[in-house]
Design an enzyme around this catalytic site. Structure first.
Site, PDB file in Angstrom:
ATOM      1  N   HIS A 122     -16.295  70.016 -31.978  1.00  0.00           N
ATOM      2  CA  HIS A 122     -16.424  69.589 -29.949  1.00  0.00           C
ATOM      3  C   HIS A 122     -17.414  69.179 -29.576  1.00  0.00           C
ATOM      4  O   HIS A 122     -18.319  69.888 -30.327  1.00  0.00           O
ATOM      5  CB  HIS A 122     -15.366  71.006 -29.623  1.00  0.00           C
ATOM      6  CG  HIS A 122     -15.586  70.680 -27.880  1.00  0.00           C
ATOM      7  ND1 HIS A 122     -16.600  70.557 -27.086  1.00  0.00           N
ATOM      8  CD2 HIS A 122     -13.948  70.602 -27.237  1.00  0.00           C
ATOM      9  CE1 HIS A 122     -16.024  70.635 -25.542  1.00  0.00           C
ATOM     10  NE2 HIS A 122     -14.217  70.652 -26.281  1.00  0.00           N
ATOM     11  N   ASP A 199     -16.803  78.732 -32.892  1.00  0.00           N
ATOM     12  CA  ASP A 199     -16.016  78.436 -32.125  1.00  0.00           C
ATOM     13  C   ASP A 199     -14.689  78.623 -31.883  1.00  0.00           C
ATOM     14  O   ASP A 199     -14.098  78.143 -32.887  1.00  0.00           O
ATOM     15  CB  ASP A 199     -15.791  76.871 -31.650  1.00  0.00           C
ATOM     16  CG  ASP A 199     -15.576  76.257 -31.056  1.00  0.00           C
ATOM     17  OD1 ASP A 199     -14.458  76.494 -29.409  1.00  0.00           O
ATOM     18  OD2 ASP A 199     -15.969  75.209 -30.061  1.00  0.00           O
ATOM     19  N   GLN A 202     -10.402  76.904 -29.219  1.00  0.00           N
ATOM     20  CA  GLN A 202      -8.935  76.517 -29.438  1.00  0.00           C
ATOM     21  C   GLN A 202      -7.954  77.682 -30.828  1.00  0.00           C
ATOM     22  O   GLN A 202      -6.788  76.993 -31.129  1.00  0.00           O
ATOM     23  CB  GLN A 202      -8.827  75.554 -30.691  1.00  0.00           C
ATOM     24  CG  GLN A 202      -9.755  74.554 -29.766  1.00  0.00           C
ATOM     25  CD  GLN A 202      -8.526  73.861 -28.588  1.00  0.00           C
ATOM     26  OE1 GLN A 202      -7.365  74.433 -28.036  1.00  0.00           O
ATOM     27  NE2 GLN A 202      -8.916  73.233 -27.530  1.00  0.00           N
ATOM     28  N   LYS A 225      -8.081  78.761 -21.853  1.00  0.00           N
ATOM     29  CA  LYS A 225      -7.601  78.094 -22.508  1.00  0.00           C
ATOM     30  C   LYS A 225      -6.340  79.307 -23.422  1.00  0.00           C
ATOM     31  O   LYS A 225      -5.620  79.001 -24.365  1.00  0.00           O
ATOM     32  CB  LYS A 225      -8.363  77.690 -24.324  1.00  0.00           C
ATOM     33  CG  LYS A 225      -9.028  76.572 -23.426  1.00  0.00           C
ATOM     34  CD  LYS A 225      -9.809  76.054 -25.180  1.00  0.00           C
ATOM     35  CE  LYS A 225     -10.839  75.002 -24.347  1.00  0.00           C
ATOM     36  NZ  LYS A 225     -10.537  73.534 -23.820  1.00  0.00           N
ATOM     37  N   CYS A 363     -13.505  64.529 -26.752  1.00  0.00           N
ATOM     38  CA  CYS A 363     -15.297  65.314 -27.367  1.00  0.00           C
ATOM     39  C   CYS A 363     -15.130  65.066 -28.503  1.00  0.00           C
ATOM     40  O   CYS A 363     -16.289  65.650 -28.899  1.00  0.00           O
ATOM     41  CB  CYS A 363     -14.797  66.343 -26.656  1.00  0.00           C
ATOM     42  SG  CYS A 363     -14.989  66.882 -25.106  1.00  0.00           S
TER      43      CYS A 363
END
Lengths: 409, 150
Positions: A122, A199, A202, A225, A363
């Site tokens: 991303h 990261d 997600q 999220k 992205c």
């Protein structure tokens, strides 16, 4: 599968759109998620009942706010299996990533060093490192992805060198939805003396994360999220790393004392990184979001998504006009196109049927060359989706070639 | 102009999307391209990314081209606009664009001058697409207002 009918009752947004002309079929959960009432109520509770600033006052209300903020911090620490002092509140994953890049990367990297990323990252895990590279002259290289777009530990092993100082990768990639073996990646990074930045934007909403088991050095996530409010997130960092890195935002609440000669004594982490008044109401809500996720159970959520994904893949594969780009991915993300239709045209057609999906490059602009398409439609599932949502998507995509219907009806 | 049925509007859009008259793969193959004024229009909210080229001589637009990728609405509207501004003065071209924008934003407009652009009269019903329908128009008016990408 989860009892979606009952779960939906916890989310007021569904009821609030019950009488709309079109149904509300929300399949854009990788962008953000809806909030259960408990989260919304907790957010309001701060404004309705507590109201004071954190880390400041000497009175009961302020003391209470402090306790609530620290309660959420401790909750997130137990959610991720770390210590409270290793949790820094940020505005979300982007800020967490920037904090690592500026506070650690710019401070410790130098010319000749290397940062390893992948083409599937991303923008928030790419652009901060571009800045580090520009400032320090450290070089950015990319771990090659396999044919399907997956990043494997073997691939990391092939490219990592003694010059590698940072490996920064998503645990679940936001376009293709592959689950990356962070534990093995961290092990390899550490063999070469590099740190591993994960990261988890997600992944944290969809699977159990144990940062001690993964042994990652930093981990970034966003509350919104994972059923929580917007504008709040966190950075997990190993305490010794947090101690030696710099804050990238300086101001009130992060220092013990300073004088006019420029001498500053910063507080210990995490306070050192939390200058300014934080989004306190969102912290109240984040705490409730974690409770909600724990009550359902991360494993149950993961299994639900897996089952729903399989159902969707099998069903959508029946459609000759649909191209699926990540059939074998792990997470509840399905990336597709309708043959001959520009993704944005298709997404607005789906919108006319009440189906919310994201079109575009998502992205991850670097992926374009790999997927051989300028853009895709991303369908992303969560705990309040069920087979009827997939069926609606299937029916809409079946007629998806007539995308201009949306424009004229 | 005769009023268009939805079926006719749909045909106009598909025709200009599937076989645009003014889209070029490589502008350098067009003679005199060095003298064209150009502007790149890439959107922050979608993947539309087109470059518009105008060949202007003595305040008259001699030719108009575009390159790049964009959705059906952006592509078709840009192509129709390129057709329409050709051989028009800068002032007349800006007038057409202003009337087109008035139509999209549901203000009063002069539909006579819009010709095939009338195909986009329903855009406001899909408000998210107004951005698509105006990408080319904004680009052309930017060039006519003096912007030029190097």
């Amino acid at each position: 599968m989860l009892d979606v009918k009952n779960i939906k009752k916890d989310f007021p947004i569904f009821k609030n759109h019950e009488n709309d002309k079109k149904p509300l079929i929300y399949l854009d959960n990788a962008a953000t998620t809806f909030k259960p009432k408990s989260v919304i109520d907790a957010t309001s509770r701060y404004y309705l009942e507590d109201g004071a600033n954190a880390h400041r006052g000497d009175y009961d209300l302020a003391y209470h706010v402090d306790k609530e903020v620290e309660k959420c911090r401790a909750h997130l620490a137990s959610f991720l299996n770390c210590f409270s002092r290793e949790i820094v509140f940020t505005s979300g994953t982007s800020m967490s990533m920037n904090l690592v890049a500026y506070g650690y990367g710019i401070k410790f990297l130098k010319e000749g060093d290397e940062i390893l990323l992948t083409e599937a990252e991303h923008a928030s895990n790419v652009l901060p490192w571009f800045k580090v590279s520009e400032t320090t002259k450290a070089k950015i290289n990319y771990i090659p992805l396999d044919e399907e777009g997956r990043c494997t530990p073997e691939a990391l092993r092939k490219v990592i060198t003694k010059n590698t100082k940072v490996v920064s990768i998503a645990q679940v990639t936001n376009v293709l939805g592959f689950k990356i073996d962070i534990k093995e990646m961290a092990k390899i990074a550490h063999e070469y003396g590099a740190i591993l930045v994960c990261d988890a934007a997600q992944s944290a909403p969809h699977m159990k994360i144990d940062v001690k088991d993964l042994d990652c050095d930093f981990l970034c996530l966003s509350a919104h999220k994972m059923l929580g409010p917007t504008g709040i997130g966190a950075l997990y960092g190993k305490f010794d790393l947090l101690k030696k890195m710099d804050p990238f935002m300086m101001g009130g609440g992060d220092n013990a004392r300073f004088d006019m000669c420029g001498n500053v004594a910063y507080l210990e982490p995490p306070a050192k990184f939390e200058a300014g008044t934080m989004n306190i109401a969102a912290i109240y809500g984040f705490d409730e979001a974690l409770t909600y996720l724990e009550n359902i159970g991360l494993e149950n959520i993961e299994n639900h998504e897996k089952e729903l994904r399989n159902y969707a893949i099998n069903k959508l594969k029946e459609l000759d006009n649909v191209i699926i780009y990540n059939e074998k991915a792990d997470a509840g993300i399905i990336t597709l196109n309708v043959k001959g239709v520009f993704p944005q045209d298709e997404a607005s057609y789906l919108n006319s049927k009440g189906i919310c999906v994201r079109s575009g490059e998502h992205c991850a602009k670097l992926l374009k060359d790999r997927l051989k398409t300028v853009g895709t439609i991303r369908v992303s599932l969560y705990l309040y989706n069920d087979k009827s949502d997939v069926d609606a998507l299937y029916e809409a995509l079946k007629n998806g070639g007539n995308f201009l219907d949306a424009f004229f009806n | 102009m005769l009023s268009l049925t939805n079926e006719m509007k749909r045909e106009i859009i598909m025709e200009h999307y599937n076989s645009p008259n003014n889209k070029v793969e490589d502008i350098t193959k067009i003679s005199n391209f060095e003298n064209f004024r150009k502007i790149r229009m890439d959107s922050d909210s979608c993947i539309d990314d087109i470059t518009i080229y105008l060949d202007i001589e003595n305040d008259v637009i001699k030719n108009a081209y575009f390159s790049g990728v964009a959705c059906a609405i952006s592509t078709a509207s840009t192509d129709i606009l390129c057709d329409m501004v050709k051989n028009k003065s800068e002032k007349d071209a800006l007038y057409i664009i202003s009337q087109y924008e008035n139509m999209l934003y549901e203000k009063e407009y002069d539909s006579e001058v819009l010709e095939e652009l009338n195909a986009f009269s329903e855009t406001h019903k899909q408000a998210a697409r107004i951005k698509c329908a105006t990408l080319g128009a904004f680009g052309i008016s930017k060039i006519l207002n003096g912007e030029n990408d190097e």
